[in-house]
Every structure is written in C-alpha cells, then in structure tokens.
Design a protein around this motif. Structure first.
Motif: not given
Length: 199
Positions: A81-82, A85, A88-89, A109
């Motif tokens: 999932g990360l 993400w 997508w970024r 992070e």
C-alpha cells in the motif's frame, strides 16, 4: 566477529544497499525533483532507519515476525500500500519550484518506511540468521545495524546524486513528467512482485 566475517557482512550489506530497490528509486527521484540538499533528510532517514530495523530484527524481532503468518501478511500488504502511495506521488509530482504541494520525504517518513520495505525485510532476516550467533546478541545486532547504516548512507547519497545529475536532462516539464511516471511504474512493478510473493 572475526575479520573475514565482518568483511562478508559489509559486502552483503553493500550489495543490499546499492542494488535497485524502492529506497534507491525514491532517492533518485527525489534528487531529480528536489535537489540534493532537500533530499538529505530522506537519505539520512534511510540510513538511520536501516540501522534501527537491523538492530531490532537481529536482536529478536525478526524471529517473532517470521513466526507469525498474520504479522508477515500485514507487513506485506502495508508495504504494498505504501509503495503504491509513493508511486502515485511520483506520477503526480510537479516541478518543485512550480508546485508548492510537492516535497521530498522527511527523515521520519524515510526511516519509518524501512519497517514495511519488503527488500529491507528480506535482506535483514537473511543477514541476522547468517551473522548473529547469539553469543553476544546486542553487540552482534549493533554491528549488523552499523554495516547497513554505513553502506546505506553512502549509497543513499550516490543514488540521490544520480537523480541530481540527470536533472539537467529533465529541464523540460515533459521529460520530468515522463521520468516521474517511469519511477512510479517501477515502484508498481515492485508491488506486483510483492503481492505475488516473489520478494
């Protein structure tokens, strides 16, 4: 540890740190999009996060995670999932000077991501089994952690610098957009391999 064991440990840690993976792809993309100075917290987060994770895995956490199918699956899907993400970024990142929303990963992070990085887990579990005998578990765990941090900090800055170097080629918005999409698709490929159980 005997000298030959230390050499083998650092050689394997360097191999893990330098070969392409989620960390190195994200560092290169950050260097290309934000420059080396703004990527420094990201690079330091990778190195310190790897030290903390290796120390924890080698000193016993790895055995607990490896023995729990539920924990292993949870980490695998959280990592997937990360990575999606982050992909997508990247795919939606604009040039830093033109897009105030764009920013590199912070220290925390980047350090936190190591705990769900599938490549990091695979390497650290394997290395703790190979190099931690249990005779002095805290010292052995610290040495393993230092090996990852020392090799990781150098490779992190080189990968980020690689991104900075190709930034000259990415002066046009179109080229930068293509680069970011390629980085995003590469991360998605890692997710596919992760979900299939290949990593």
């Amino acid at each position: 540890m005997p000298t030959e064991t230390l050499i083998a440990l650092f050689a394997l840690a360097a191999t893990a740190a330098w070969t392409p993976g989620p960390n190195n792809l994200m560092l290169a993309a950050s260097g290309a999009n934000f420059g080396l100075r703004r990527t420094v917290p990201h690079a330091l987060g990778v190195a310190i996060g790897c030290f903390a994770m290796m120390f924890a895995v080698a000193s016993g956490l790895g055995a607990i995670i490896a023995a729990s199918p539920v924990a292993k699956e949870a980490m695998r899907w959280l990592g997937a999932g990360l990575l999606l993400w982050f992909a997508w970024r990247f795919a939606n990142a604009g040039r830093a000077s033109a897009d105030a929303r764009s920013r590199p990963l912070s220290f925390l992070e980047a350090a936190g991501f190591q705990w769900v990085n599938p490549k990091a887990w695979a390497m650290m579990l394997a290395m703790s089994a190979q190099f931690v005998s249990g005779e002095n578990i805290w010292l052995e765990s610290a040495i393993c952690g230092f090996a990852f941090a020392a090799t990781g900090i150098f490779s992190s800055f080189v990968w980020a610098s690689f991104g900075v170097g190709i930034a000259q080629f990415l002066q046009s918005d179109r080229r930068l957009r293509v680069f970011n999409i390629v980085m995003a698709l590469t991360l998605v490929a890692f997710v596919v391999l992760l979900v299939r159980g290949d990593i």
